[in-house]
Design a protein around this motif. Structure first.
Motif, PDB file in Angstrom:
ATOM      1  N   GLU A 124      38.719  58.146 -21.213  1.00  0.00           N
ATOM      2  CA  GLU A 124      37.690  58.589 -20.262  1.00  0.00           C
ATOM      3  C   GLU A 124      36.654  57.499 -20.035  1.00  0.00           C
ATOM      4  OE1 GLU A 124      34.038  61.826 -20.052  1.00  0.00           O
ATOM      5  OE2 GLU A 124      35.710  62.188 -21.427  1.00  0.00           O
ATOM      6  N   VAL A 131      35.707  55.571 -16.548  1.00  0.00           N
ATOM      7  CA  VAL A 131      34.319  55.526 -16.065  1.00  0.00           C
ATOM      8  C   VAL A 131      33.885  54.081 -15.830  1.00  0.00           C
ATOM      9  CG1 VAL A 131      31.920  55.931 -16.725  1.00  0.00           C
ATOM     10  CG2 VAL A 131      33.615  57.738 -17.054  1.00  0.00           C
ATOM     11  N   ALA A 135      32.794  57.736  -7.598  1.00  0.00           N
ATOM     12  CA  ALA A 135      33.283  58.763  -8.532  1.00  0.00           C
ATOM     13  C   ALA A 135      33.904  59.932  -7.775  1.00  0.00           C
ATOM     14  CB  ALA A 135      32.132  59.251  -9.412  1.00  0.00           C
ATOM     15  N   MET A 161      36.528  62.561  -9.581  1.00  0.00           N
ATOM     16  CA  MET A 161      35.767  62.946 -10.765  1.00  0.00           C
ATOM     17  C   MET A 161      34.905  64.172 -10.482  1.00  0.00           C
ATOM     18  SD  MET A 161      34.594  59.268 -12.325  1.00  0.00           S
ATOM     19  CE  MET A 161      35.685  58.392 -13.438  1.00  0.00           C
ATOM     20  N   ASN A 162      34.543  64.885 -11.529  1.00  0.00           N
ATOM     21  CA  ASN A 162      33.730  66.092 -11.365  1.00  0.00           C
ATOM     22  C   ASN A 162      32.258  65.743 -11.177  1.00  0.00           C
ATOM     23  OD1 ASN A 162      32.695  65.502 -13.937  1.00  0.00           O
ATOM     24  ND2 ASN A 162      34.176  66.832 -14.963  1.00  0.00           N
ATOM     25  N   ASP A 180      29.692  66.176 -13.056  1.00  0.00           N
ATOM     26  CA  ASP A 180      29.054  65.554 -14.221  1.00  0.00           C
ATOM     27  C   ASP A 180      29.281  64.050 -14.222  1.00  0.00           C
ATOM     28  OD1 ASP A 180      27.709  65.653 -16.809  1.00  0.00           O
ATOM     29  OD2 ASP A 180      29.674  65.148 -17.648  1.00  0.00           O
ATOM     30  N   HIS A 181      30.501  63.625 -13.925  1.00  0.00           N
ATOM     31  CA  HIS A 181      30.780  62.188 -13.863  1.00  0.00           C
ATOM     32  C   HIS A 181      30.112  61.544 -12.644  1.00  0.00           C
ATOM     33  CE1 HIS A 181      34.121  63.029 -16.762  1.00  0.00           C
ATOM     34  NE2 HIS A 181      33.725  61.842 -17.211  1.00  0.00           N
ATOM     35  N   GLN A 182      29.993  62.284 -11.562  1.00  0.00           N
ATOM     36  CA  GLN A 182      29.295  61.750 -10.399  1.00  0.00           C
ATOM     37  C   GLN A 182      27.835  61.462 -10.731  1.00  0.00           C
ATOM     38  OE1 GLN A 182      29.895  64.226  -6.874  1.00  0.00           O
ATOM     39  NE2 GLN A 182      32.014  64.631  -7.510  1.00  0.00           N
ATOM     40  N   LEU A 222      26.683  60.828 -13.760  1.00  0.00           N
ATOM     41  CA  LEU A 222      26.703  59.696 -14.684  1.00  0.00           C
ATOM     42  C   LEU A 222      26.830  58.381 -13.936  1.00  0.00           C
ATOM     43  CD1 LEU A 222      26.991  58.362 -17.484  1.00  0.00           C
ATOM     44  CD2 LEU A 222      29.443  58.917 -17.381  1.00  0.00           C
ATOM     45  N   LEU A 223      27.745  58.335 -12.974  1.00  0.00           N
ATOM     46  CA  LEU A 223      27.958  57.089 -12.238  1.00  0.00           C
ATOM     47  C   LEU A 223      26.792  56.774 -11.315  1.00  0.00           C
ATOM     48  CD1 LEU A 223      30.382  55.131 -12.451  1.00  0.00           C
ATOM     49  CD2 LEU A 223      30.848  57.371 -13.412  1.00  0.00           C
ATOM     50  N   ARG A 238      27.676  56.733 -23.891  1.00  0.00           N
ATOM     51  CA  ARG A 238      28.348  57.206 -22.684  1.00  0.00           C
ATOM     52  C   ARG A 238      27.763  56.558 -21.426  1.00  0.00           C
ATOM     53  NH1 ARG A 238      27.663  62.177 -19.496  1.00  0.00           N
ATOM     54  NH2 ARG A 238      29.671  62.839 -18.645  1.00  0.00           N
ATOM     55  N   THR A 239      26.471  56.191 -21.477  1.00  0.00           N
ATOM     56  CA  THR A 239      25.809  55.583 -20.325  1.00  0.00           C
ATOM     57  C   THR A 239      25.668  54.075 -20.467  1.00  0.00           C
ATOM     58  OG1 THR A 239      24.517  57.609 -20.117  1.00  0.00           O
ATOM     59  CG2 THR A 239      23.776  55.723 -18.842  1.00  0.00           C
TER      60      THR A 239
END
Length: 444
Positions: free
Chosen positions: A17, A21, A148, A153-154, A156-158, A160-161, A195-196
């Motif tokens: 994952e 990302v 994203a 991507m969902n 949440d990932h959007q 994050l990106l 993660r970030t």
């Protein structure tokens, strides 16, 4: 045994994952690198054209000042029309990035990017006292979210990106990769998370590399060798930081006050308000070009050791303190950072000149160090991200010899602004944006 097996099974999933990302972050970083670099190139051309226009208008017989006044008014009006089409393109955009990161609004849509790009060139390039960094940060966030989204991507990932690549936007805006990364951790997320951290660093590295292909890899400001100020002058810098905290808190209130005044004129269409503000700034540019625009040329003059009479510096400080909030109240795309840095540099030169006149042992050589420290201190007092401000200015000037007095002044500015009860400017702008989303202003 079962728990151990579950954890070993999860590790490859997490690694996979993170790899996906980071790949998406690299693609989005490249996008904002080229788009942000093109945006900066357009602004450089627009600013040069503006200066040529002012010179030509000045030589015309009759009221030549009507030309810059009309050009800035028309550009502001068109930018305001674009904002009517895409409301989130208004202002800096950083408050929108922070709201998305907190889950308060949905990830940004792609149409914000072209709206911010065109509207930003019109408003900033025409001479409004606005900065390039807000629009580029916003476009970086859009690039991250849209990439994203296209990758399936969902939400949440959007988020994050969009948060990660917003840092690449700031890095591209000022050619400051470390400052851009710190901006995400200190200002947007207020935390360091694996993660970030990794996607932020990837997007920043790729974004800055791509932007340098367009605008080059030189620091934003060319500064000659600067000798470290004597340690005996540290109290002078501390006092400067404390006073800058007061100035920064006042500036934040001026920004929010200008927005409140413009908001109160509900019966006047937003385009008319932007046109009036643009006309006023255009008129001022005809009388005093350095008092308008982002302020980069003025800062470069100061950091190059260029001489300015103290009364003239005081006038520029007063004018830019007023024109920055008024320009932002026009509601067109444009940021606050660059005008803040220009104001901080001028304020540093003014303070150095006053100290030279009244404090024994201080000569004119302290002006450049004080200007550099003033940029970081003003950023700290208004944005309330002291580490980001200090690193950003060091990268923009490629100067580390004033690090010790800078940190002392930045800490003082931060503390005083906090004690005065002044909210960080992007917290205030985010709250205002959310309030308008729940209770849209009537008019237009």
């Amino acid at each position: 045994m079962a728990d151990s097996r579950d954890k070993s099974d999860e590790a490859p999933v997490v690694a996979r994952e993170l790899a996906i990302v980071c790949l998406v972050a690299a693609v989005a970083g490249a996008l904002i690198g080229f788009v942000g670099g093109a945006f900066r190139w357009c602004l450089l051309r627009a600013d040069a054209a503006r200066i040529d226009l002012l010179g030509w208008a000045h030589e015309l017989p009759g009221p030549g000042w009507l030309i810059p006044m009309g050009v800035t008014a028309v550009c502001a009006a068109i930018a305001a029309l674009i904002v009517r089409w895409v409301p989130f393109a208004s202002g800096s955009g950083i408050q929108h990035v922070e709201a998305v990161s907190r889950g308060e609004v949905d990830p940004p849509q792609f149409r914000i990017l072209p709206a911010t790009l065109v509207g930003g060139v019109l408003s900033i390039g025409s001479g409004l006292v606005l900065g390039r960094e807000g629009p580029i940060v916003h476009m970086g966030a859009v690039a991250g979210a849209e990439t994203a989204r296209r990758a399936g991507m969902n939400a949440d990932h959007q988020r994050l990106l969009q948060t990660s690549v917003s840092g690449a936007g700031l890095a591209v805006a000022f050619n400051a990769p470390i400052g851009g990364a710190l901006f995400v951790f200190e200002e947007v997320m207020h935390s360091f998370r694996l993660r970030t951290v990794v996607p932020v660093l990837v997007s920043v590295a790729v974004g800055v590399a791509c932007s340098r292909l367009v605008v080059g890899d030189s620091p934003d400001f060319s500064v000659g060798p600067v000798d470290p100020p004597s340690i005996t002058l540290l109290p002078v810098f501390v006092v400067f930081g404390l006073l800058t905290g007061v100035l920064g808190a006042a500036y934040n209130r001026a920004v929010m006050g200008s927005l409140s005044v413009v908001d109160a004129l509900r019966s006047v269409p937003s385009v008319v308000k932007a046109t009036a503000i643009g006309g006023a700034i255009g008129l001022l540019s005809a009388a005093s070009p350095p008092a308008t625009g982002g302020g980069d040329s003025l800062v470069q003059h100061v950091l190059s050791g260029g001489a300015l009479a103290i009364p003239l510096v005081a006038l520029y400080v007063a004018l830019r303190f007023a024109t920055g909030p008024v320009s932002y109240a026009a509601g067109t795309p444009g940021g606050l950072f660059a005008p803040l840095l220009a104001l901080g540099a001028l304020w540093g030169v003014l303070y150095a000149g006053i100290c030279h006149a009244i404090v024994p042992g201080i000569d004119s050589s302290v002006a450049v160090p004080m200007a550099i420290v003033g940029m970081a201190s003003m950023f700290s007092a208004t944005v309330r991200a002291p580490v980001t401000g200090a690193v950003l200015v060091m990268e923009m000037t490629a100067t580390t010899s004033v690090t010790v007095p800078m940190l002392a002044a930045v800490a003082g500015a931060f503390a005083v602004a906090q004690l005065m009860g002044s909210s960080p400017i992007y917290d205030s702008l985010r709250e205002r944006m959310l309030a308008q989303l729940h209770h849209p202003p009537r008019g237009d």
